[in-house]
Design an enzyme around this catalytic site. Structure first.
Site, short mmCIF file in Angstrom:
data_model
loop_
_atom_site.label_atom_id
_atom_site.label_comp_id
_atom_site.label_asym_id
_atom_site.label_seq_id
_atom_site.Cartn_x
_atom_site.Cartn_y
_atom_site.Cartn_z
N ASP A 44 6.99 1.26 1.88
CA ASP A 44 6.71 0.21 0.74
C ASP A 44 7.57 0.20 -0.39
O ASP A 44 8.12 -0.61 -1.03
CB ASP A 44 5.17 0.33 0.41
CG ASP A 44 4.33 0.15 1.68
OD1 ASP A 44 3.53 -0.63 1.70
OD2 ASP A 44 4.20 1.13 2.33
N VAL A 95 2.69 -6.05 2.98
CA VAL A 95 3.27 -5.01 3.69
C VAL A 95 2.35 -3.97 3.99
O VAL A 95 2.73 -2.88 4.19
CB VAL A 95 4.70 -4.52 3.47
CG1 VAL A 95 5.85 -5.60 3.27
CG2 VAL A 95 4.47 -4.07 1.87
N HIS A 141 10.19 -0.10 8.08
CA HIS A 141 9.20 -1.30 8.19
C HIS A 141 9.25 -2.12 7.39
O HIS A 141 9.73 -3.44 7.38
CB HIS A 141 7.96 -1.03 8.70
CG HIS A 141 7.55 0.16 9.58
ND1 HIS A 141 7.80 0.15 10.98
CD2 HIS A 141 7.34 1.63 9.69
CE1 HIS A 141 7.68 1.23 11.55
NE2 HIS A 141 7.38 2.13 10.75
N ASP A 142 8.66 -1.96 6.06
CA ASP A 142 8.40 -2.95 5.14
C ASP A 142 9.48 -3.71 4.44
O ASP A 142 9.28 -4.84 3.84
CB ASP A 142 7.29 -2.35 4.09
CG ASP A 142 6.04 -1.79 4.80
OD1 ASP A 142 5.75 -2.53 5.80
OD2 ASP A 142 5.39 -1.01 4.00
N ASP A 178 0.84 -1.13 0.12
CA ASP A 178 0.07 0.00 0.05
C ASP A 178 0.94 1.29 0.06
O ASP A 178 0.66 1.93 0.92
CB ASP A 178 -0.89 0.10 1.08
CG ASP A 178 -0.33 0.07 2.51
OD1 ASP A 178 0.86 -0.58 2.60
OD2 ASP A 178 -0.84 0.35 3.84
#
Length: 309
Positions: free
Chosen positions: A15, A123, A238-239, A10
């Site tokens: 991402d 993710v 994060h992703d 997303d």
């Protein structure tokens, strides 16, 4: 042989970094990119996936999927990622168009064509995967594994209990966690160790290519929210931790735990309840990330993003 993956995303700043790493890694074969609502609405997340491909000079099919959660109302994260979802850099107009096939149907199709070979890498909210598993439950034993970014062993980031991706669709997350597919979870407890401090951002800028400058601009904007919220001098990526785990598993320390998703409304709605000490006696269903080597992680990102022209 490269591992076949479908990256479900997303985009989203982190991402975008995950996409950049995946498409520069010879260890992986990206069969397709599937998009889901999440950080921003589906139309924008799909557009952003195409924008990243344009920046990289890559052509990979992009399949739009779910535009809302299974049950709850949609939440979004414009306050973190900006209205566009990729605030910061100048965004080019993509030349590629999205595919007509729904993301969930693409997942089913690919798993059936390559039984035991496809790794799903979600993710964002887990709605597309849940839809695929509900449309064709028979695919579950044919999925090689799912490596996801979401949840946490401890604290949430959208509520005190819940991380955004899981909270966005807890009912879908519960379907995935109870599917029997081999799972690996990269939660906030791990991804908050992978912070792009200013010296890393400067090194991305110093790569001297379009991809490096794009990554640096993304990370500079992403830092602003995390500085206000947490007082950090950088943003966690994060992703990209999911993709790095597939490429360099030695960078990670994990532990097998039983993880359940709270779907009842209340203070713990959307929490990933991780039985760290085994007090429930339930069989572990998930490999949970605990530690990452941040230095090794960022060196990997720089190596791969530096490989773009």
């Amino acid at each position: 042989m490269p591992q076949k993956i479908i990256l479900d995303c997303d985009p989203g700043h982190d991402d975008a970094i995950a996409l950049m790493l995946a498409l520069a890694s010879p260890e992986l074969e990206v069969l397709g990119i599937t998009t889901v609502y999440g950080n921003v609405p589906l139309e924008r997340t799909t557009h952003n996936a195409l924008v990243v491909l344009e920046v990289l000079g890559k052509r990979v099919p992009v399949y739009p999927g779910a535009e809302r959660p299974l049950v709850r109302d949609r939440i979004s994260a414009e306050e973190v990622h900006g209205t566009s979802g990729l605030a910061g850099p100048l965004l080019p107009t993509p030349s590629q168009r999205p595919e007509a096939l729904h993301a969930a149907l693409f997942i089913v199709e690919q798993v059936e064509q390559h039984p035991g070979e496809v790794t799903l890498v979600p993710v964002g909210p887990l709605t597309n995967l849940a839809l695929a598993l509900r449309l064709k439950p028979q695919i579950a034993p044919k999925i090689r594994q799912i490596v996801l970014m979401g949840g946490s062993v401890d604290l949430g980031n959208w509520t005190p209990s819940a991380e955004f991706n899981i909270l966005a669709d807890p009912h879908a997350a519960r379907i995935v966690f109870e599917s029997g597919v081999p799972l690996t979870m990269m939660g906030l407890n791990l991804t908050h160790q992978a912070i792009a401090h200013p010296h890393w951002v400067a090194r991305f800028q110093g790569l001297g290519n379009r991809a490096g400058a794009f990554a640096a601009d993304l990370l500079a904007f992403f830092r602003e929210h995390h500085q206000k919220r947490y007082g950090w001098d950088g943003a966690p990526i994060h992703d990209a931790c999911t993709v790095a785990y597939l490429v360099r598993p030695g960078l990670f320390q994990t532990k097998r735990l039983h993880v359940a998703v709270e779907t009842n409304e209340g203070l713990s709605f959307g929490r990933t309840v991780c039985d760290y000490w085994g007090v429930t006696g339930k069989t572990p269903n998930c490999q949970v990330g605990l530690r990452i080597d941040p230095e090794g992680f960022f060196e990997l990102l720089l190596e791969r993003i530096g490989s773009y022209p």
